[in-house]
Design a protein around this motif. Structure first.
Motif, PDB file in Angstrom:
ATOM      1  N   SER A 140       1.025  -1.167  -0.058  1.00 21.98           N
ATOM      2  CA  SER A 140       0.097   0.048  -0.148  1.00 21.98           C
ATOM      3  C   SER A 140       0.778   1.262  -0.183  1.00 21.98           C
ATOM      4  O   SER A 140       2.067   1.097  -0.147  1.00 21.98           O
ATOM      5  N   THR A 141       0.221   2.336   0.122  1.00 19.50           N
ATOM      6  CA  THR A 141       1.016   3.568   0.171  1.00 19.50           C
ATOM      7  C   THR A 141       1.666   3.863   1.584  1.00 19.50           C
ATOM      8  O   THR A 141       2.718   4.653   1.551  1.00 19.50           O
ATOM      9  N   SER A 142       1.489   2.980   2.285  1.00 16.49           N
ATOM     10  CA  SER A 142       2.275   3.055   3.699  1.00 16.49           C
ATOM     11  C   SER A 142       3.380   1.873   3.644  1.00 16.49           C
ATOM     12  O   SER A 142       4.038   1.873   4.646  1.00 16.49           O
ATOM     13  N   GLY A 143       3.561   1.078   2.768  1.00 15.85           N
ATOM     14  CA  GLY A 143       4.417   0.428   2.607  1.00 15.85           C
ATOM     15  C   GLY A 143       4.162  -1.354   2.507  1.00 15.85           C
ATOM     16  O   GLY A 143       2.895  -1.394   1.773  1.00 15.85           O
ATOM     17  N   THR A 144       4.641  -2.234   2.946  1.00 16.18           N
ATOM     18  CA  THR A 144       4.427  -3.652   2.808  1.00 16.18           C
ATOM     19  C   THR A 144       4.365  -4.276   4.281  1.00 16.18           C
ATOM     20  O   THR A 144       4.922  -3.813   5.364  1.00 16.18           O
ATOM     21  N   ARG A 145       3.455  -4.959   4.098  1.00 18.23           N
ATOM     22  CA  ARG A 145       2.940  -6.062   5.267  1.00 18.23           C
ATOM     23  C   ARG A 145       2.931  -7.451   4.935  1.00 18.23           C
ATOM     24  O   ARG A 145       2.641  -7.722   3.814  1.00 18.23           O
ATOM     25  N   ILE A 146       3.402  -8.273   5.756  1.00 13.87           N
ATOM     26  CA  ILE A 146       3.309  -9.735   5.378  1.00 13.87           C
ATOM     27  C   ILE A 146       2.215 -10.394   6.572  1.00 13.87           C
ATOM     28  O   ILE A 146       2.307 -10.350   7.609  1.00 13.87           O
ATOM     29  N   ILE A 147       1.280 -11.308   5.877  1.00 19.10           N
ATOM     30  CA  ILE A 147       0.386 -11.924   6.625  1.00 19.10           C
ATOM     31  C   ILE A 147       0.310 -13.335   6.384  1.00 19.10           C
ATOM     32  O   ILE A 147       0.963 -13.942   5.086  1.00 19.10           O
ATOM     33  N   SER A 148       0.115 -14.379   7.249  1.00 22.99           N
ATOM     34  CA  SER A 148       0.209 -15.624   7.162  1.00 22.99           C
ATOM     35  C   SER A 148      -1.109 -16.368   6.297  1.00 22.99           C
ATOM     36  O   SER A 148      -2.164 -15.338   6.243  1.00 22.99           O
ATOM     37  N   ALA A 149      -0.982 -17.426   5.650  1.00 19.63           N
ATOM     38  CA  ALA A 149      -2.118 -17.619   4.992  1.00 19.63           C
ATOM     39  C   ALA A 149      -3.381 -18.149   5.852  1.00 19.63           C
ATOM     40  O   ALA A 149      -4.397 -17.497   5.177  1.00 19.63           O
ATOM     41  N   LYS A 150      -3.203 -18.458   6.737  1.00 16.50           N
ATOM     42  CA  LYS A 150      -4.255 -18.797   7.716  1.00 16.50           C
ATOM     43  C   LYS A 150      -5.000 -17.571   8.140  1.00 16.50           C
ATOM     44  O   LYS A 150      -6.347 -17.520   8.490  1.00 16.50           O
ATOM     45  N   ASP A 151      -4.422 -16.418   8.335  1.00 16.31           N
ATOM     46  CA  ASP A 151      -4.900 -15.246   8.629  1.00 16.31           C
ATOM     47  C   ASP A 151      -5.336 -14.333   7.494  1.00 16.31           C
ATOM     48  O   ASP A 151      -6.410 -13.699   7.558  1.00 16.31           O
ATOM     49  N   PHE A 152      -4.826 -14.467   6.253  1.00 14.59           N
ATOM     50  CA  PHE A 152      -5.297 -13.962   5.225  1.00 14.59           C
ATOM     51  C   PHE A 152      -6.729 -14.283   4.756  1.00 14.59           C
ATOM     52  O   PHE A 152      -7.400 -13.667   4.279  1.00 14.59           O
ATOM     53  N   GLN A 153      -6.801 -15.689   4.598  1.00 12.07           N
ATOM     54  CA  GLN A 153      -8.281 -16.190   4.098  1.00 12.07           C
ATOM     55  C   GLN A 153      -9.308 -16.251   5.176  1.00 12.07           C
ATOM     56  O   GLN A 153      -9.354 -16.949   6.234  1.00 12.07           O
ATOM     57  N   THR A 154     -10.171 -15.348   5.097  1.00 12.07           N
ATOM     58  CA  THR A 154     -11.183 -15.098   6.239  1.00 12.07           C
ATOM     59  C   THR A 154     -12.514 -15.571   5.959  1.00 12.07           C
ATOM     60  O   THR A 154     -13.232 -15.842   7.027  1.00 12.07           O
ATOM     61  N   GLY A 155     -12.757 -16.105   4.683  1.00 16.71           N
ATOM     62  CA  GLY A 155     -14.076 -16.744   4.391  1.00 16.71           C
ATOM     63  C   GLY A 155     -14.170 -16.908   3.025  1.00 16.71           C
ATOM     64  O   GLY A 155     -13.236 -16.739   2.296  1.00 16.71           O
ATOM     65  N   MET A 156     -15.437 -17.349   2.546  1.00 19.50           N
ATOM     66  CA  MET A 156     -15.478 -17.329   1.000  1.00 19.50           C
ATOM     67  C   MET A 156     -15.567 -16.143   0.242  1.00 19.50           C
ATOM     68  O   MET A 156     -16.264 -15.155   0.414  1.00 19.50           O
ATOM     69  N   LEU A 157     -14.546 -16.185  -0.590  1.00 21.49           N
ATOM     70  CA  LEU A 157     -14.269 -15.168  -1.450  1.00 21.49           C
ATOM     71  C   LEU A 157     -13.813 -13.700  -0.540  1.00 21.49           C
ATOM     72  O   LEU A 157     -14.215 -12.481  -0.986  1.00 21.49           O
ATOM     73  N   SER A 158     -13.323 -14.044   0.509  1.00 19.59           N
ATOM     74  CA  SER A 158     -13.020 -12.827   1.374  1.00 19.59           C
ATOM     75  C   SER A 158     -11.667 -13.182   2.127  1.00 19.59           C
ATOM     76  O   SER A 158     -11.274 -14.302   2.409  1.00 19.59           O
ATOM     77  N   THR A 159     -10.790 -12.050   1.990  1.00 19.72           N
ATOM     78  CA  THR A 159      -9.559 -12.313   2.491  1.00 19.72           C
ATOM     79  C   THR A 159      -9.381 -10.717   3.588  1.00 19.72           C
ATOM     80  O   THR A 159     -10.027 -10.112   3.676  1.00 19.72           O
ATOM     81  N   ALA A 160      -8.035 -10.810   3.904  1.00 18.42           N
ATOM     82  CA  ALA A 160      -7.879  -9.890   5.143  1.00 18.42           C
ATOM     83  C   ALA A 160      -7.161  -8.616   4.093  1.00 18.42           C
ATOM     84  O   ALA A 160      -6.732  -7.759   5.048  1.00 18.42           O
ATOM     85  N   CYS A 161      -7.072  -8.642   3.009  1.00 20.19           N
ATOM     86  CA  CYS A 161      -6.717  -7.625   2.356  1.00 20.19           C
ATOM     87  C   CYS A 161      -7.381  -6.383   2.267  1.00 20.19           C
ATOM     88  O   CYS A 161      -8.722  -6.454   1.921  1.00 20.19           O
ATOM     89  N   GLU A 162      -6.769  -5.085   2.707  1.00 23.22           N
ATOM     90  CA  GLU A 162      -7.605  -4.089   2.880  1.00 23.22           C
ATOM     91  C   GLU A 162      -7.830  -3.409   1.381  1.00 23.22           C
ATOM     92  O   GLU A 162      -7.240  -3.477   0.528  1.00 23.22           O
ATOM     93  N   THR A 163      -8.752  -2.503   1.461  1.00 27.65           N
ATOM     94  CA  THR A 163      -9.223  -1.929   0.080  1.00 27.65           C
ATOM     95  C   THR A 163      -8.216  -0.904  -0.393  1.00 27.65           C
ATOM     96  O   THR A 163      -8.002  -0.555  -1.673  1.00 27.65           O
TER      97      THR A 163
END
Length: 275
Positions: A140-163
């Motif tokens: 993002s414009t704030s930089g880079t962040r790294i997230i684990s796969a188990k935290d990234f996938q939050t539901g059906m067609l849903s992820t922890a990726c912010e807009t």
């Protein structure tokens, strides 16, 4: 159906992409290979004002090896990974699974990261990323962040990726020890999304079974070699713990039954490879 009207921007850099995402405040979508997004646009399941095409950003079309992981850029296609000379040596389980990901035509366009971002519960690549304890790199414009796969996938067609951010890479950890692997998929026909997908890895110290297509996100069962003597009970408990779904393809009961019946053979096949 045809998509609702939208503007298209063919981005030339990651900096341009994150700037556009910030400006559009959640009303933009990323286009890499388009194998999932184009269908959703045509069915008007998504109606963004802006589609940002990242397919021409050369800095995202890469695969690299470090001591700890293999990193795959956001525009690296599934077919490129399938034909990567080191794939069978480093990740034999990924090599065995990729032929089940869609068809060779779609793999020529579809990206590895795009499949993970789409987060379909029946998709094979998100299952593998979760099974192998992978990571997702977000920018993002704030930089880079790294997230684990188990935290990234939050539901059906849903992820922890912010807009205001997008996935620039995913990372598959390189396993230090030799491991056995196995993969079984039940689908209506080859190339379809899995009704149930089972992937297993085994070392002399640990055993893991990953299940896709049953719950909203991939589910992982972790065992020790000593648990094989009571595997049937462990799989039964695991199957009933899954938040299984009914749909037009299969009932929740049928999906749990596949986990119980084929989970054992999948695990034993993986274990037999390290004996």
């Amino acid at each position: 159906m045809k998509p609702a009207p939208f503007d298209l921007c063919v981005a030339q850099s990651v900096k341009e992409v994150v700037s556009l995402l910030k400006q559009n405040k959640g009303d933009a979508k990323i286009l890499a290979g388009g194998q999932s997004l184009m269908a959703m646009l045509n069915m008007r399941l998504v109606k963004p004002n802006l589609v940002i095409d990242i397919s021409r950003i050369k800095d995202l079309d890469y695969i690299k090896i470090t001591k700890e992981f293999v990193e795959i850029g956001a525009t690296f296609t599934q077919s490129k990974l399938e034909n990567w000379p080191k794939l069978q040596e480093i990740f034999p389980i990924i090599a065995s699974v990729l032929p089940h990901v869609g068809h060779f035509q779609t793999r020529n366009r579809g990206t590895v990261c795009g499949s993970v971002c789409h987060s379909d519960p029946s998709s094979e690549l998100p299952l593998l990323l979760a099974l192998l304890n992978g990571e997702v790199v977000l920018s993002s414009t704030s930089g880079t962040r790294i997230i684990s796969a188990k935290d990234f996938q939050t539901g059906m067609l849903s992820t922890a990726c912010e807009t205001h951010e997008f996935v620039t890479a995913i990372r598959f950890p390189i396993m230090a020890k030799k491991y056995g692997h196995a993969f079984i998929e039940i689908a209506r026909r080859h190339g379809d999304y899995a009704i149930v997908a089972l992937a297993a890895i085994a070392t002399k110290d640990s055993i893991k079974l990953g299940v896709g297509g049953v719950a909203d996100i991939p589910s992982i069962l972790e065992l020790k070699p000593g648990d094989l003597s009571n595997l049937s009970d462990a799989l039964n408990t695991f199957a009933w713990s899954l938040d299984a779904n009914d749909d037009i393809h299969a009932s929740a009961k049928y999906r749990r039954e596949i986990v119980r019946r084929l989970g054992e053979s999948t695990l034993r096949k993986a274990c037999n490879e390290i004996i």
